[in-house]
Design a protein around this motif. Sequence first.
Motif, mmCIF file in Angstrom:
data_model
loop_
_atom_site.group_PDB
_atom_site.id
_atom_site.type_symbol
_atom_site.label_atom_id
_atom_site.label_comp_id
_atom_site.label_asym_id
_atom_site.label_seq_id
_atom_site.Cartn_x
_atom_site.Cartn_y
_atom_site.Cartn_z
ATOM 1 N N ASN A 293 18.822 -6.733 -5.752
ATOM 2 C CA ASN A 293 17.427 -6.825 -5.310
ATOM 3 C C ASN A 293 16.548 -7.274 -6.471
ATOM 4 O O ASN A 293 16.744 -6.852 -7.606
ATOM 5 N N ALA A 294 15.533 -8.059 -6.172
ATOM 6 C CA ALA A 294 14.594 -8.478 -7.217
ATOM 7 C C ALA A 294 13.546 -7.393 -7.458
ATOM 8 O O ALA A 294 13.418 -6.882 -8.564
ATOM 9 N N VAL A 295 12.802 -7.013 -6.422
ATOM 10 C CA VAL A 295 11.739 -6.008 -6.567
ATOM 11 C C VAL A 295 12.024 -4.869 -5.596
ATOM 12 O O VAL A 295 12.154 -5.089 -4.392
ATOM 13 N N MET A 296 12.106 -3.645 -6.117
ATOM 14 C CA MET A 296 12.256 -2.452 -5.280
ATOM 15 C C MET A 296 10.983 -1.628 -5.390
ATOM 16 O O MET A 296 10.608 -1.180 -6.476
ATOM 17 N N VAL A 297 10.303 -1.462 -4.261
ATOM 18 C CA VAL A 297 9.100 -0.637 -4.175
ATOM 19 C C VAL A 297 9.551 0.646 -3.485
ATOM 20 O O VAL A 297 9.688 0.700 -2.272
ATOM 21 N N SER A 298 9.816 1.674 -4.288
ATOM 22 C CA SER A 298 10.498 2.881 -3.832
ATOM 23 C C SER A 298 9.552 4.075 -3.730
ATOM 24 O O SER A 298 8.738 4.319 -4.623
ATOM 25 N N LYS A 299 9.696 4.811 -2.656
ATOM 26 C CA LYS A 299 8.939 6.048 -2.429
ATOM 27 C C LYS A 299 7.436 5.791 -2.498
ATOM 28 O O LYS A 299 6.955 4.846 -1.890
ATOM 29 N N PHE A 300 6.655 6.601 -3.231
ATOM 30 C CA PHE A 300 5.197 6.460 -3.231
ATOM 31 C C PHE A 300 4.761 5.244 -4.047
ATOM 32 O O PHE A 300 5.045 5.142 -5.240
ATOM 33 N N ASN A 301 4.067 4.333 -3.393
ATOM 34 C CA ASN A 301 3.408 3.193 -4.036
ATOM 35 C C ASN A 301 2.220 2.822 -3.161
ATOM 36 O O ASN A 301 2.380 2.659 -1.950
ATOM 37 N N ASN A 302 1.079 2.658 -3.748
ATOM 38 C CA ASN A 302 -0.129 2.313 -2.999
ATOM 39 C C ASN A 302 -0.754 1.057 -3.607
ATOM 40 O O ASN A 302 -0.991 1.004 -4.809
ATOM 41 N N GLY A 303 -0.967 0.067 -2.766
ATOM 42 C CA GLY A 303 -1.678 -1.127 -3.205
ATOM 43 C C GLY A 303 -0.876 -2.084 -4.064
ATOM 44 O O GLY A 303 -1.453 -2.832 -4.851
ATOM 45 N N THR A 304 0.438 -2.106 -3.916
ATOM 46 C CA THR A 304 1.262 -3.080 -4.639
ATOM 47 C C THR A 304 0.965 -4.475 -4.094
ATOM 48 O O THR A 304 0.873 -4.668 -2.885
ATOM 49 N N ALA A 305 0.837 -5.465 -4.988
ATOM 50 C CA ALA A 305 0.597 -6.847 -4.578
ATOM 51 C C ALA A 305 1.655 -7.748 -5.203
ATOM 52 O O ALA A 305 1.853 -7.733 -6.415
ATOM 53 N N VAL A 306 2.337 -8.512 -4.364
ATOM 54 C CA VAL A 306 3.365 -9.472 -4.791
ATOM 55 C C VAL A 306 2.848 -10.848 -4.369
ATOM 56 O O VAL A 306 2.909 -11.203 -3.194
ATOM 57 N N LEU A 307 2.318 -11.611 -5.346
ATOM 58 C CA LEU A 307 1.577 -12.828 -5.038
ATOM 59 C C LEU A 307 2.087 -14.033 -5.831
ATOM 60 O O LEU A 307 2.290 -13.937 -7.041
ATOM 61 N N HIS A 308 2.278 -15.155 -5.157
ATOM 62 C CA HIS A 308 2.545 -16.457 -5.797
ATOM 63 C C HIS A 308 3.817 -16.445 -6.668
ATOM 64 O O HIS A 308 3.830 -17.043 -7.742
#
Length: 196
Positions: free
Chosen positions: A79-94
């Motif tokens: 996997n490239a990016v793992m957003v695991s459990k609590f995360n608020n407002g993550t931005a994956v742009l461009h």
Amino acid sequence: FIAVLQKDLLSITGSSSEQPVRDVSLVGLGFRDTRNTMMEPHGVPSGGDWSLERMGVVFLENTTRVLIKDCNFTKIGGNAVMVSKFNNGTAVLHNDFSWLGSTAVALWGWTDEISNGGLNGIDGTAGMFPWHTTITNNIFREIGIWEKQSSGVFQGKAAGTLMNRNVVFNLARAGFNLNDGFGGGDVITENVLFNT
């Protein structure tokens, strides 16, 4: 010939959901050449038929407002990016995601499904899941080189995700996979998906 040993490159992990890491920006970075993670322990995020490993070259847990922008992820073994459990407002742009062994961006929350004899079911009241994630203007291509159960974006136990204006092609399986209806509030609009 190059022997690659690293499976992850950057972990941003807060102490807890009450004490998250806040306001981190990853801009204009390149991530490449990590080892295959196909044989690492996998989990089943929710009621769908998907399984994956809770790891990524960039791993986020207990964060608020992390920005990943204008980065290049290539020749990643898992996997490239793992957003695991609590995360608020993550931005994956461009960003450009290419030649990945598994999923480009995985959003995977956590619920207590086994205490009290499993009577609680998928109870998200603890808030241990990604929410208000924005995934916009990315290119996802040549994904699923090793793991055929992979996608441009995987979502299990996450809510309020915006996926728009992404281009997704040449994948082993799903362009976007919403494994369950957990939390709701997702918006998917103006994406182009083909050969997936």
